[in-house]
Design a protein around this motif. Structure first.
Motif, PDB file in Angstrom:
ATOM      1  N   SER A 101       7.438   5.496   1.463  1.00  5.59           N
ATOM      2  CA  SER A 101       6.534   5.455   0.314  1.00  5.59           C
ATOM      3  C   SER A 101       5.646   4.222   0.336  1.00  5.59           C
ATOM      4  O   SER A 101       4.498   4.264  -0.089  1.00  5.59           O
ATOM      5  CB  SER A 101       7.336   5.513  -0.990  1.00  5.59           C
ATOM      6  N   ILE A 102       6.196   3.087   0.812  1.00  8.04           N
ATOM      7  CA  ILE A 102       5.378   1.890   1.024  1.00  8.04           C
ATOM      8  C   ILE A 102       4.874   1.973   2.459  1.00  8.04           C
ATOM      9  O   ILE A 102       5.620   1.760   3.410  1.00  8.04           O
ATOM     10  CB  ILE A 102       6.172   0.597   0.797  1.00  8.04           C
ATOM     11  N   LEU A 103       3.587   2.266   2.627  1.00 11.85           N
ATOM     12  CA  LEU A 103       3.044   2.547   3.953  1.00 11.85           C
ATOM     13  C   LEU A 103       2.629   1.277   4.694  1.00 11.85           C
ATOM     14  O   LEU A 103       2.729   1.210   5.916  1.00 11.85           O
ATOM     15  CB  LEU A 103       1.851   3.495   3.839  1.00 11.85           C
ATOM     16  N   VAL A 104       2.149   0.271   3.948  1.00 13.87           N
ATOM     17  CA  VAL A 104       1.730  -0.987   4.567  1.00 13.87           C
ATOM     18  C   VAL A 104       2.168  -2.147   3.685  1.00 13.87           C
ATOM     19  O   VAL A 104       2.026  -2.085   2.457  1.00 13.87           O
ATOM     20  CB  VAL A 104       0.193  -1.067   4.762  1.00 13.87           C
ATOM     21  N   VAL A 138       0.867  -1.172   0.000  1.00 11.78           N
ATOM     22  CA  VAL A 138       0.000   0.000   0.000  1.00 11.78           C
ATOM     23  C   VAL A 138       0.908   1.227   0.000  1.00 11.78           C
ATOM     24  O   VAL A 138       1.709   1.413   0.924  1.00 11.78           O
ATOM     25  CB  VAL A 138      -0.920   0.030   1.238  1.00 11.78           C
ATOM     26  N   PHE A 139       0.811   2.041  -1.037  1.00  3.46           N
ATOM     27  CA  PHE A 139       1.662   3.218  -1.144  1.00  3.46           C
ATOM     28  C   PHE A 139       1.033   4.405  -0.425  1.00  3.46           C
ATOM     29  O   PHE A 139      -0.192   4.548  -0.369  1.00  3.46           O
ATOM     30  CB  PHE A 139       1.923   3.550  -2.613  1.00  3.46           C
ATOM     31  N   SER A 140       1.881   5.256   0.103  1.00  5.65           N
ATOM     32  CA  SER A 140       1.405   6.387   0.910  1.00  5.65           C
ATOM     33  C   SER A 140       0.463   7.301   0.127  1.00  5.65           C
ATOM     34  O   SER A 140      -0.474   7.862   0.693  1.00  5.65           O
ATOM     35  CB  SER A 140       2.591   7.184   1.445  1.00  5.65           C
ATOM     36  N   GLY A 141       0.688   7.444  -1.175  1.00  2.00           N
ATOM     37  CA  GLY A 141      -0.157   8.314  -1.983  1.00  2.00           C
ATOM     38  C   GLY A 141      -1.579   7.823  -2.139  1.00  2.00           C
ATOM     39  O   GLY A 141      -2.454   8.584  -2.562  1.00  2.00           O
ATOM     40  N   ALA A 142      -1.828   6.553  -1.805  1.00  4.22           N
ATOM     41  CA  ALA A 142      -3.179   5.996  -1.933  1.00  4.22           C
ATOM     42  C   ALA A 142      -3.991   6.139  -0.657  1.00  4.22           C
ATOM     43  O   ALA A 142      -5.179   5.811  -0.643  1.00  4.22           O
ATOM     44  CB  ALA A 142      -3.088   4.516  -2.313  1.00  4.22           C
ATOM     45  N   VAL A 143      -3.375   6.643   0.406  1.00  2.00           N
ATOM     46  CA  VAL A 143      -4.014   6.666   1.723  1.00  2.00           C
ATOM     47  C   VAL A 143      -4.707   7.999   1.959  1.00  2.00           C
ATOM     48  O   VAL A 143      -4.130   9.070   1.737  1.00  2.00           O
ATOM     49  CB  VAL A 143      -2.984   6.395   2.834  1.00  2.00           C
ATOM     50  N   ALA A 144      -5.945   7.929   2.443  1.00  2.00           N
ATOM     51  CA  ALA A 144      -6.735   9.128   2.719  1.00  2.00           C
ATOM     52  C   ALA A 144      -6.736   9.482   4.193  1.00  2.00           C
ATOM     53  O   ALA A 144      -6.797  10.658   4.558  1.00  2.00           O
ATOM     54  CB  ALA A 144      -8.170   8.941   2.237  1.00  2.00           C
ATOM     55  N   ASN A 162     -15.015   3.059   1.103  1.00  2.80           N
ATOM     56  CA  ASN A 162     -16.371   2.731   1.563  1.00  2.80           C
ATOM     57  C   ASN A 162     -16.377   1.852   2.818  1.00  2.80           C
ATOM     58  O   ASN A 162     -17.432   1.405   3.260  1.00  2.80           O
ATOM     59  CB  ASN A 162     -17.171   2.060   0.456  1.00  2.80           C
ATOM     60  N   GLY A 163     -15.201   1.578   3.380  1.00  3.79           N
ATOM     61  CA  GLY A 163     -15.114   0.782   4.599  1.00  3.79           C
ATOM     62  C   GLY A 163     -14.882  -0.694   4.381  1.00  3.79           C
ATOM     63  O   GLY A 163     -14.704  -1.446   5.345  1.00  3.79           O
ATOM     64  N   GLN A 164     -14.846  -1.149   3.113  1.00  2.00           N
ATOM     65  CA  GLN A 164     -14.620  -2.573   2.823  1.00  2.00           C
ATOM     66  C   GLN A 164     -13.244  -3.008   3.290  1.00  2.00           C
ATOM     67  O   GLN A 164     -12.239  -2.347   2.998  1.00  2.00           O
ATOM     68  CB  GLN A 164     -14.759  -2.818   1.321  1.00  2.00           C
ATOM     69  N   PHE A 165     -13.178  -4.132   4.018  1.00  2.00           N
ATOM     70  CA  PHE A 165     -11.889  -4.676   4.459  1.00  2.00           C
ATOM     71  C   PHE A 165     -11.095  -5.149   3.246  1.00  2.00           C
ATOM     72  O   PHE A 165     -11.615  -5.848   2.374  1.00  2.00           O
ATOM     73  CB  PHE A 165     -12.109  -5.842   5.424  1.00  2.00           C
ATOM     74  N   LEU A 166      -9.809  -4.794   3.223  1.00  2.00           N
ATOM     75  CA  LEU A 166      -8.945  -5.179   2.108  1.00  2.00           C
ATOM     76  C   LEU A 166      -7.784  -6.065   2.540  1.00  2.00           C
ATOM     77  O   LEU A 166      -7.361  -6.946   1.786  1.00  2.00           O
ATOM     78  CB  LEU A 166      -8.392  -3.925   1.418  1.00  2.00           C
ATOM     79  N   GLY A 167      -7.259  -5.825   3.738  1.00  2.00           N
ATOM     80  CA  GLY A 167      -6.125  -6.625   4.170  1.00  2.00           C
ATOM     81  C   GLY A 167      -5.605  -6.169   5.519  1.00  2.00           C
ATOM     82  O   GLY A 167      -6.007  -5.132   6.056  1.00  2.00           O
ATOM     83  N   VAL A 168      -4.679  -6.953   6.060  1.00  2.00           N
ATOM     84  CA  VAL A 168      -4.037  -6.631   7.323  1.00  2.00           C
ATOM     85  C   VAL A 168      -2.534  -6.774   7.131  1.00  2.00           C
ATOM     86  O   VAL A 168      -2.065  -7.690   6.450  1.00  2.00           O
ATOM     87  CB  VAL A 168      -4.548  -7.553   8.461  1.00  2.00           C
TER      88      VAL A 168
END
Length: 402
Positions: free
Chosen positions: A60-63, A23-29, A47-53
Motif C-alpha cells: 500500500s505504501i509504494l514509495v 506515496v500510497f499505491s492508490g495515488a499512482v497513475a 504534469n511532470g513536476q518533480f516531487l521527490g526521490v
C-alpha cells in the motif's frame, strides 16, 4: 542509468508538497511493471513536476521518500544524512564520550537514526558504546545496507563494529532470505555492554528484541527514579530490567521484576548485578503478567506497566484496547492508597486519545480517584517528523491513585 519515474494521478501531489514521506499505491497513475522492489525511483506529479526521490516497494505504501530534492542516493547522500542525525544527538549530549556537553552522567546508548523522524524512512540505527546496530524495515534500506555501514563508519569514528539485525523486520513477501550479520568489525573481545545515564546494561543485539534494548524509555526511566525512593516497586513486562535498575538507584525499598520470558529474567538479574551486586532489594519472577497481578493486593505502591505492543494492525485495535483496560484495572484495584502507576502503550495505531480514554475507563471501573502527574512520550533521539505524525508511537502516564 536514470531512475524510473512514477507519475501520480491529478491532484494527488498535495501530501508530498507538504513533505509527507509516503506515496500510497492508490495515488499512482503510471505503470510500475519493470520496477524492482527496493529500487530508487523519482516521483512526479501528473504534469511532470518533480516531487521527490525514494525507495520503491510493493504494497500500500509504494514509495518512501528519501529526499524532496533531485539528488543522487549515493555514499555522499548517506554520509550527509547520518552526519546531520549524529550532530543533533551530540547537541543533545546523548553521546557524552564525543559530545562537548553532557547531562551529568556518562551515556553512550542512544538512537542515531529514527526512520521518518530523521528523514530516512525504513532505517533504524541504534548505538551501544562502540557498536552500531542497523535495522532495515524496507527492501530499499536492505539493499543499501553496505553503503550505509560504510557511511556510518566514516561519520562516527568511535564505532568499532556494525551489526545488521533485520531478519525479523523486512517485508516477508520480499523473500530475501537474509540473515543477521556483522557488516563492519566482528563479535570480538569488545563487551556487549553500554552505559545509559551512568548505569551499565548488557545488550543482546544478536538475539534480543528490537535492536537489543528499549532505548526509547531512557527519559521515562529517569523520571521513575525520582518517584522510587522508599517505595515497593513492581516492574511488569520488565524485559531486560531497565526500570528496575533505575528504581534501585532511586532508593526503592524493594523492586520486583516480572516477565514471562526466562531469558529476559536472566538478563534482568544480570543487569541488576552489574549495577547493584548482591543487592537484596531485588527479586525476579518468571510468570504471566495478568496471572501475577491477580493476587498482589496492596503489596506495592509503585507499579510499572510497560507491555509489548498489544496492537500492530488496525484490525486488532479493539482487542488491544481491551487488553490495556484489563491490565490497568488490575493495577488500579490493587495498588496501595497513594500509590503511583507508570503506564505505557508502544502501539503506533493506539492514539494518545484512545490510550488515555482506555486508562480513564479502567480507573472508573476500579472506583478509585486517580490524578495524572506526568504525560510521557518518546525522547528526542526518537524524533517525530511534523509532517508524519504516525511516527509518534510511545505514550505514557504517571498516575497517583488515592
Amino acid at each position: 542509468m536514470a531512475p524510473h519515474k512514477i507519475f501520480l494521478k491529478p491532484k494527488k501531489e498535495e501530501s508530498l508538497l507538504r513533505f509527507h514521506p509516503w506515496v500510497f499505491s492508490g495515488a499512482v497513475a503510471s505503470d510500475v511493471q519493470g520496477i524492482v522492489e527496493g529500487e530508487v525511483v523519482e516521483v512526479c506529479a501528473a504534469n511532470g513536476q518533480f516531487l521527490g526521490v525514494g525507495h520503491y516497494q510493493i504494497g500500500s505504501i509504494l514509495v518512501r521518500i528519501l529526499s524532496f530534492k533531485p539528488v543522487e542516493i549515493d555514499l555522499s547522500f548517506w554520509k550527509e544524512s547520518i552526519r546531520r542525525a549524529y550532530n543533533m544527538r551530540l547537541a543533545l549530549g546523548l553521546d557524552t564520550v564525543a559530545a562537548a556537553t553532557g547531562n551529568g552522567h556518562l551515556n553512550n546508548t542512544y538512537r542515531l537514526v529514527h526512520g521518518e523522524g530523521d528523514n530516512l524512512p525504513g532505517l533504524i540505527i541504534d548505538i551501544y558504546a562502540q557498536t552500531a546496530v542497523i535495522q532495515a524495515h524496507s527492501v530499499g534500506m536492505h539493499l543499501a545496507r553496505k553503503t550505509i555501514a560504510q557511511a556510518l563508519s566514516e561519520v562516527c569514528a568511535n564505532i568499532s563494529r556494525i551489526f545488521y539485525k533485520s531478519e525479523g523486520t523486512l517485508p516477508y513477501k520480499a523473500e530475501l532470505g537474509e540473515e543477521n550479520e556483522y557488516l563492519y568489525g566482528s563479535d570480538d573481545q569488545l563487551p556487549h555492554t553500554s552505559v545509559e545515564n551512568g548505569l551499565t546494561f548488557k545488550v543482546d543485539w544478536l538475539k534480543g528484541q528490537k535492536t537489543g534494548f528499549f532505548i526509547d524509555q531512557r527519559d521515562n526511566r529517569s523520571l521513575l527514579m525520582r518517584y522510587a525512593r522508599g517505595r515497593d516497586v513492581l516492574n511488569m513486562f520488565c524485559y531486560t530490567g531497565g526500570f528496575s535498575v533505575y528504581a534501585l538507584r532511586g532508593g526503592a525499598r524493594i523492586v520486583h521484576s516480572v516477565d514471562s520470558s526466562a531469558k529476559a529474567m536472566a538478563l534482568t538479574d544480570e543487569n541488576v548485578a552489574l549495577n547493584f551486586p548482591d543487592d537484596q532489594r531485588h527479586k525476579s519472577f518468571t510468570d504471566d503478567a495478568f496471572k501475577f497481578m491477580e493476587n498482589i493486593k496492596d503489596r506495592y505502591d509503585l507499579i510499572i506497566l510497560d507491555p509489548p505492543a498489544f496492537a500492530k494492525h488496525k484490525n486488532v485495535l479493539r482487542n488491544a484496547l481491551q487488553g490495556y483496560r484489563k491490565l490497568n484495572a488490575l493495577a488500579f484495584k490493587q495498588i496501595r492508597s497513594g500509590g503511583i502507576i507508570f503506564t505505557f502503550s508502544c502501539s503506533q495505531i493506539v492514539s494518545r486519545e484512545n490510550f488515555r480514554l482506555t486508562v480513564f475507563t479502567a480507573a472508573a471501573m476500579s472506583g478509585r480517584r486517580v490524578r495524572i502527574l506526568n504525560q510521557m512520550s518518546q525522547p528526542a533521539d526518537h524524533p517525530v517528523n511534523i509532517y508524519h505524525p504516525e511516527g509518534e508511537y510511545l505514550k505514557g502516564l504517571v498516575l497517583e491513585v488515592e
